[in-house]
Design a protein around this motif. Structure first.
Motif, PDB file in Angstrom:
ATOM      1  N   GLY A 268       0.998  -1.264  -0.037  1.00  0.00           N
ATOM      2  CA  GLY A 268      -0.072   0.016  -0.126  1.00  0.00           C
ATOM      3  C   GLY A 268       0.659   1.168  -0.011  1.00  0.00           C
ATOM      4  N   GLY A 269       0.332   2.296  -0.762  1.00  0.00           N
ATOM      5  CA  GLY A 269       1.179   3.553  -0.719  1.00  0.00           C
ATOM      6  C   GLY A 269       1.079   4.350   0.529  1.00  0.00           C
ATOM      7  N   ALA A 270       0.000   4.065   1.329  1.00  0.00           N
ATOM      8  CA  ALA A 270       0.266   4.993   2.830  1.00  0.00           C
ATOM      9  C   ALA A 270       1.326   4.469   3.610  1.00  0.00           C
ATOM     10  CB  ALA A 270      -1.220   4.414   3.522  1.00  0.00           C
ATOM     11  N   LEU A 271       1.508   3.192   3.606  1.00  0.00           N
ATOM     12  CA  LEU A 271       2.611   2.717   4.530  1.00  0.00           C
ATOM     13  C   LEU A 271       3.698   3.396   3.824  1.00  0.00           C
ATOM     14  CD1 LEU A 271       3.175   0.890   6.947  1.00  0.00           C
ATOM     15  CD2 LEU A 271       3.734  -0.847   5.373  1.00  0.00           C
ATOM     16  N   GLN A 272       4.110   3.453   2.474  1.00  0.00           N
ATOM     17  CA  GLN A 272       5.305   3.829   1.937  1.00  0.00           C
ATOM     18  C   GLN A 272       5.408   5.432   2.056  1.00  0.00           C
ATOM     19  OE1 GLN A 272       7.472   1.592   0.796  1.00  0.00           O
ATOM     20  NE2 GLN A 272       5.758   0.084   1.404  1.00  0.00           N
ATOM     21  N   MET A 273       4.439   6.102   2.190  1.00  0.00           N
ATOM     22  CA  MET A 273       4.469   7.423   2.285  1.00  0.00           C
ATOM     23  C   MET A 273       4.819   7.797   3.566  1.00  0.00           C
ATOM     24  SD  MET A 273       1.467   9.217  -0.191  1.00  0.00           S
ATOM     25  CE  MET A 273       2.155  10.713  -0.080  1.00  0.00           C
ATOM     26  N   ILE A 274       4.405   7.074   4.472  1.00  0.00           N
ATOM     27  CA  ILE A 274       4.550   7.190   6.164  1.00  0.00           C
ATOM     28  C   ILE A 274       5.961   7.160   6.274  1.00  0.00           C
ATOM     29  CG2 ILE A 274       4.337   6.503   8.347  1.00  0.00           C
ATOM     30  CD1 ILE A 274       1.364   5.789   7.571  1.00  0.00           C
ATOM     31  N   LYS A 275       6.718   5.871   5.420  1.00  0.00           N
ATOM     32  CA  LYS A 275       8.018   5.737   5.770  1.00  0.00           C
ATOM     33  C   LYS A 275       8.914   7.106   5.244  1.00  0.00           C
ATOM     34  CE  LYS A 275       7.771   0.643   6.024  1.00  0.00           C
ATOM     35  NZ  LYS A 275       8.142  -0.495   5.088  1.00  0.00           N
ATOM     36  N   ASP A 276       8.297   7.519   4.299  1.00  0.00           N
ATOM     37  CA  ASP A 276       9.076   8.959   3.591  1.00  0.00           C
ATOM     38  C   ASP A 276       8.769  10.294   4.319  1.00  0.00           C
ATOM     39  OD1 ASP A 276      10.384   7.069   1.897  1.00  0.00           O
ATOM     40  OD2 ASP A 276       9.294   7.775   0.252  1.00  0.00           O
ATOM     41  N   GLY A 277       8.096  10.090   5.453  1.00  0.00           N
ATOM     42  CA  GLY A 277       7.992  11.324   6.107  1.00  0.00           C
ATOM     43  C   GLY A 277       6.655  12.158   5.782  1.00  0.00           C
ATOM     44  N   ALA A 278       5.837  11.523   5.217  1.00  0.00           N
ATOM     45  CA  ALA A 278       4.671  12.233   4.977  1.00  0.00           C
ATOM     46  C   ALA A 278       3.746  12.846   5.893  1.00  0.00           C
ATOM     47  CB  ALA A 278       3.736  11.414   3.941  1.00  0.00           C
ATOM     48  N   LEU A 279       3.936  12.300   7.018  1.00  0.00           N
ATOM     49  CA  LEU A 279       3.276  12.719   8.356  1.00  0.00           C
ATOM     50  C   LEU A 279       4.143  13.324   9.352  1.00  0.00           C
ATOM     51  CD1 LEU A 279       1.035   9.600   9.281  1.00  0.00           C
ATOM     52  CD2 LEU A 279       0.501  11.332   8.030  1.00  0.00           C
ATOM     53  N   ASP A 280       5.270  13.909   8.750  1.00  0.00           N
ATOM     54  CA  ASP A 280       5.972  14.780   9.749  1.00  0.00           C
ATOM     55  C   ASP A 280       5.511  15.973  10.159  1.00  0.00           C
ATOM     56  OD1 ASP A 280       7.909  12.389   9.428  1.00  0.00           O
ATOM     57  OD2 ASP A 280       9.401  13.680   8.554  1.00  0.00           O
ATOM     58  N   GLY A 281       5.300  16.183  11.520  1.00  0.00           N
ATOM     59  CA  GLY A 281       4.404  17.521  11.728  1.00  0.00           C
ATOM     60  C   GLY A 281       3.223  17.741  11.609  1.00  0.00           C
ATOM     61  N   VAL A 282       2.516  16.693  11.253  1.00  0.00           N
ATOM     62  CA  VAL A 282       1.203  16.553  10.944  1.00  0.00           C
ATOM     63  C   VAL A 282       0.505  16.347  12.408  1.00  0.00           C
ATOM     64  CG1 VAL A 282      -0.760  15.323   9.944  1.00  0.00           C
ATOM     65  CG2 VAL A 282       1.327  16.045   8.521  1.00  0.00           C
ATOM     66  N   ASP A 283      -0.683  16.855  12.719  1.00  0.00           N
ATOM     67  CA  ASP A 283      -1.323  16.626  13.775  1.00  0.00           C
ATOM     68  C   ASP A 283      -2.518  15.602  13.666  1.00  0.00           C
ATOM     69  OD1 ASP A 283      -0.098  18.497  15.646  1.00  0.00           O
ATOM     70  OD2 ASP A 283      -0.819  19.850  14.330  1.00  0.00           O
ATOM     71  N   ASN A 284      -3.317  15.716  12.585  1.00  0.00           N
ATOM     72  CA  ASN A 284      -4.567  14.779  12.349  1.00  0.00           C
ATOM     73  C   ASN A 284      -4.331  14.611  10.832  1.00  0.00           C
ATOM     74  OD1 ASN A 284      -5.559  16.818  14.909  1.00  0.00           O
ATOM     75  ND2 ASN A 284      -5.942  14.473  14.856  1.00  0.00           N
ATOM     76  N   VAL A 285      -5.324  13.478  10.677  1.00  0.00           N
ATOM     77  CA  VAL A 285      -5.643  13.158   8.959  1.00  0.00           C
ATOM     78  C   VAL A 285      -6.919  12.950   8.867  1.00  0.00           C
ATOM     79  CG1 VAL A 285      -4.659  11.672   7.120  1.00  0.00           C
ATOM     80  CG2 VAL A 285      -3.137  11.886   9.097  1.00  0.00           C
ATOM     81  N   LEU A 286      -7.343  13.355   7.594  1.00  0.00           N
ATOM     82  CA  LEU A 286      -8.723  13.297   6.900  1.00  0.00           C
ATOM     83  C   LEU A 286      -8.663  12.663   5.868  1.00  0.00           C
ATOM     84  CD1 LEU A 286     -10.224  16.725   8.025  1.00  0.00           C
ATOM     85  CD2 LEU A 286     -10.362  14.643   9.157  1.00  0.00           C
ATOM     86  N   GLY A 287      -9.736  11.830   5.456  1.00  0.00           N
ATOM     87  CA  GLY A 287      -9.951  11.297   4.155  1.00  0.00           C
ATOM     88  C   GLY A 287     -11.401  10.762   3.909  1.00  0.00           C
ATOM     89  N   ILE A 288     -11.711  11.053   2.629  1.00  0.00           N
ATOM     90  CA  ILE A 288     -13.135  10.965   1.934  1.00  0.00           C
ATOM     91  C   ILE A 288     -13.011   9.838   0.907  1.00  0.00           C
ATOM     92  CG2 ILE A 288     -14.705  11.788   0.305  1.00  0.00           C
ATOM     93  CD1 ILE A 288     -14.543  14.336   1.918  1.00  0.00           C
ATOM     94  N   HIS A 289     -14.024   8.908   0.928  1.00  0.00           N
ATOM     95  CA  HIS A 289     -13.996   8.012  -0.216  1.00  0.00           C
ATOM     96  C   HIS A 289     -15.553   8.314  -0.905  1.00  0.00           C
ATOM     97  CE1 HIS A 289     -13.686   4.456  -2.734  1.00  0.00           C
ATOM     98  NE2 HIS A 289     -12.567   3.926  -2.083  1.00  0.00           N
ATOM     99  N   VAL A 290     -15.713   8.246  -1.982  1.00  0.00           N
ATOM    100  CA  VAL A 290     -16.942   8.434  -2.522  1.00  0.00           C
ATOM    101  C   VAL A 290     -17.589   7.042  -2.881  1.00  0.00           C
ATOM    102  CG1 VAL A 290     -16.451  10.635  -3.785  1.00  0.00           C
ATOM    103  CG2 VAL A 290     -16.006   8.449  -4.862  1.00  0.00           C
ATOM    104  N   MET A 291     -18.832   6.875  -2.688  1.00  0.00           N
ATOM    105  CA  MET A 291     -19.404   5.387  -2.495  1.00  0.00           C
ATOM    106  C   MET A 291     -20.690   5.457  -3.519  1.00  0.00           C
ATOM    107  SD  MET A 291     -17.423   4.092  -0.146  1.00  0.00           S
ATOM    108  CE  MET A 291     -18.312   2.312   0.295  1.00  0.00           C
ATOM    109  N   SER A 292     -20.593   4.732  -4.301  1.00  0.00           N
ATOM    110  CA  SER A 292     -21.741   4.268  -5.314  1.00  0.00           C
ATOM    111  C   SER A 292     -22.839   3.763  -4.856  1.00  0.00           C
ATOM    112  CB  SER A 292     -21.103   3.510  -6.580  1.00  0.00           C
ATOM    113  OG  SER A 292     -20.875   2.037  -6.247  1.00  0.00           O
ATOM    114  N   THR A 293     -22.544   3.040  -3.557  1.00  0.00           N
ATOM    115  CA  THR A 293     -23.687   2.405  -2.855  1.00  0.00           C
ATOM    116  C   THR A 293     -24.459   3.161  -2.141  1.00  0.00           C
ATOM    117  OG1 THR A 293     -21.972   1.682  -1.270  1.00  0.00           O
ATOM    118  CG2 THR A 293     -22.234   0.111  -2.820  1.00  0.00           C
TER     119      THR A 293
END
Length: 396
Positions: free
Chosen positions: A144-169
């Protein structure tokens, strides 16, 4: 007020959001191979007043929007990979990449996020703190890309994370949330059962791997029905049974592949233990041997209760014209690598309804999957409302 101005600007850009989504839909790329999509995203931010870090976690792009004033740092994530599916929608902007399709809505995630980010850059003087936009590759394929991004410092300095998924159902116009466990954790296994090959006329001189493997397919279903607490959530699916051979030849080995989902890590561990016990029993019962490759990948997605309450209250108070309801929903069966962000920081993953206007819908990962494009503006406004409120000091 900032939200009203934000909503107006986003409404004026609705056609651009749809245009970007359709372009991305035409040119989908598989997980870990999204080089052109990544470049498209990078080019979008050229000459914009933000900091762009490329190739984070592979093809990922990390964008920082700095208000220049002290405050918290909020990350907002959108994924952009597609699936190995041949599209059957008949859309005028259907995939031009044979055998690859945006069948999960990630094209829509990227489209709304690009325009939202652009608008937040335009209005950053009215905000406090920082926004980190995570354009993430490879959600569909472990690790997964999330794990790799975290390893590369994507969350450095971040306090919280938000995400959305659109749902056809889910009905278009609805925004849906839930605290706690919201999506399942996932495991994969492949087992090869070894017997002894022989002639179909002389089974007594062989040891039929197909017979043992067939018993395993049946027996493994008792893990859910007889080993889990009835109030726990778990599934075991055998998705591949490679037993093809010659009609009069007894095969000496058979390979099976399976999918496991669970709503707690304890349940996921229990299922793995029970699958191994069944295979050990097969050795005694049928005199076979086996090789097992068992991998736990995406964990259970846990929404932080306090942050989710903030998100739901903000959305209910936002008075978004296109939103007809903000509703607590049931947990969702699929898995999602956003869970890795939620393991690291208090996070919230929520849903925007995208059911087509005629009410006929196909589930995610279906060759005829499509979304109601009205959901894209709703997603932009919903995420934008939460970002604006968060960066004005309401989220403690």
């Amino acid at each position: 007020m900032i939200k009203e101005e934000l909503f107006k600007r986003l409404t004026d850009k609705k056609d651009r959001i749809i245009s970007i989504r359709r372009h991305l839909h035409e040119y989908p790329e598989l997980s870990f191979h999204e080089t052109n999509t990544s470049k498209y995203i990078q080019d979008f931010y050229k000459d914009k007043d933000c900091t762009v870090e490329t190739y984070t976690g592979g093809n990922g792009v990390r964008v920082t929007i700095d208000s220049g004033k002290p405050g918290k740092t909020l990350a907002i994530r959108a994924d952009f990979d597609a699936l190995p599916i041949t599209e059957e929608t008949g859309l005028p902007f259907a995939s031009k990449n044979k055998g690859v399709m945006h069948a999960c809505g990630h094209d829509g995630h990227t489209a709304y996020m690009l325009i939202l980010a652009e608008t937040l850059i335009e209005m950053k003087d009215q905000l406090d703190g920082k926004i980190v936009v995570l354009h993430q590759p490879a959600e569909e394929v472990p690790p997964g890309g999330a794990l790799q991004m975290i390893k590369d410092g994507a969350l450095d300095g971040v306090d919280n994370v938000l995400g959305i998924h659109v749902m056809s159902t889910m009905d278009t116009g609805g925004v849906f949330y839930r605290e706690g466990a919201i999506q399942t954790g996932r495991s994969y296994f492949k087992v090869t059962i070894h017997g002894k090959g022989g002639h179909g006329s002389s089974p007594h001189m062989a040891n039929d791997a197909i017979v043992a493997a067939s018993y395993f397919v049946t027996a493994v279903q008792t893990v859910v029905s007889r080993r889990l607490n009835p109030f726990d959530v778990g599934t075991v699916t055998i998705g591949s049974f490679d037993g093809k051979g010659q009609f009069n030849v007894i095969k000496d080995s058979v390979s099976l592949e399976g999918d496991v989902r669970a709503m707690t890590e304890e349940t996921r561990t229990l299922i793995q233990t029970e699958i191994t016990r069944i295979l050990d029993g097969l050795q005694t019962m049928y005199g076979i041997t086996y090789d097992l490759n068992y991998q736990n990948d995406y964990p259970v997605l846990m929404n932080d209760e306090k942050l989710t309450a903030f998100v739901s209250e903000t959305l209910k108070e936002a008075n978004i014209n296109e939103v007809s309801e903000v509703t607590r929903c049931e947990p969702q069966p699929p898995s999602e690598d956003f869970a890795y962000y939620a393991e690291k920081l208090p996070s919230c993953f929520f849903y925007v309804g995208a059911k087509p206007a005629n009410g006929n819908f196909y589930p995610h990962h279906h060759p005829k999957f499509d979304i109601n494009e009205d959901c894209l503006l709703i997603a932009a406004k919903a995420m934008g409302a939460v970002v604006a409120e968060y960066l004005k000091g309401r989220a403690e």
